[in-house]
Design a protein around this motif. Structure first.
Motif, PDB file in Angstrom:
ATOM      1  N   ARG A   1      -0.882  -8.386   3.618  1.00 38.35           N
ATOM      2  CA  ARG A   1      -0.935  -7.896   2.377  1.00 38.35           C
ATOM      3  C   ARG A   1      -2.320  -8.487   1.468  1.00 38.35           C
TER       4      ARG A   1
ATOM      5  N   GLU B   1      -4.461  -2.544  -1.183  1.00 43.24           N
ATOM      6  CA  GLU B   1      -4.152  -1.723  -1.946  1.00 43.24           C
ATOM      7  C   GLU B   1      -3.205  -0.648  -1.151  1.00 43.24           C
ATOM      8  N   GLN B   2      -3.391  -1.040   0.388  1.00 44.54           N
ATOM      9  CA  GLN B   2      -3.255   0.286   1.438  1.00 44.54           C
ATOM     10  C   GLN B   2      -1.185  -0.215   1.781  1.00 44.54           C
TER      11      GLN B   2
ATOM     12  N   GLN C   1       3.347   1.634  -1.451  1.00 45.78           N
ATOM     13  CA  GLN C   1       2.426   0.485  -0.453  1.00 45.78           C
ATOM     14  C   GLN C   1       3.536  -0.497   0.007  1.00 45.78           C
TER      15      GLN C   1
END
Length: 212
Positions: free
Chosen positions: A95, A100-101, A161
């Protein structure tokens, strides 16, 4: 989205690779990161060092764009040899790298059934979605503590996320790493169970030999 597949990969075989390639396509993933663990908490540490297992992964995925061998658990173990490879720590590290993904942690049905025994298992959802890979026709049974996290909409995994639980039917090849190791020990031919380049590596390094 980024997929995550952890395990001992002792050795990597077509069962691992088929799952990785299939989920990459099913979910439109940018990449699938295969993460060999160094000091697994739920089983004995493999007799083959993690670095060699990682090198076998590199060979197996060389011609498969989007599949990546991620060595972060090995690096963490080298810095602290008594630290076990807890997935929650690995996801926290991922993370940081991918703030952001959406992250999708892929696990098998057997691992899912043992999820409450994982270290800080509820925190896994703070960092990633969990996708349970199962055979077609398998009926999903989420235990009460996480039923609220279940989604049947794959698009929901892109819209957040982390935090969701999804069940996905995949082609699960009935290939056993234990049986593969046994075939090398007995000097049997393991062709078509794992890539030839990995077989050559195992022979070259004399791995999985029967004890004298």
């Amino acid at each position: 989205m980024i997929g995550i597949l952890g395990g001992t990969f002792n050795p990597i075989h077509y069962g691992h690779l088929r799952c990785a390639i299939e989920v990459k396509g099913l979910f439109g993933l940018e990449q699938v990161r295969l993460i060999p663990n160094a000091y697994p908490p739920h089983k004995e540490s493999p007799e083959v060092p993690a670095l060699l297992r990682a090198q076998m992964i590199d060979l197996a995925i060389k011609n498969h764009p989007g599949l990546v061998c991620d060595r972060r658990e090995i690096d963490r173990y080298q810095q602290s040899p008594t630290q076990q490879s807890f997935m929650v720590d690995t996801l926290a590290s991922l993370r940081e790298d991918f703030p952001e993904q959406p992250l999708l942690l892929f696990i098998g049905n057997d691992a899912f059934n043992q999820l409450p025994s994982w270290h800080c298992w509820q925190r896994l959802f703070d960092y990633a979605h969990i996708v349970v890979m199962a055979r077609p026709g398998w009926k999903a049974q989420a235990f009460d503590a996480i039923k609220a996290r279940v989604t049947e909409n794959a698009d929901a995994l892109e819209q957040a996320q982390a935090g969701k639980l999804f069940f996905q039917a995949v082609t699960l090849l009935d290939i056993s790493a234990t049986a593969i190791r046994g075939s090398f020990a007995k000097q049997q031919d393991p062709s078509f169970l794992l890539p030839d380049v990995v077989i050559e590596y195992i022979h070259h390094h004399q791995l999985y030999q029967s004890p004298e």
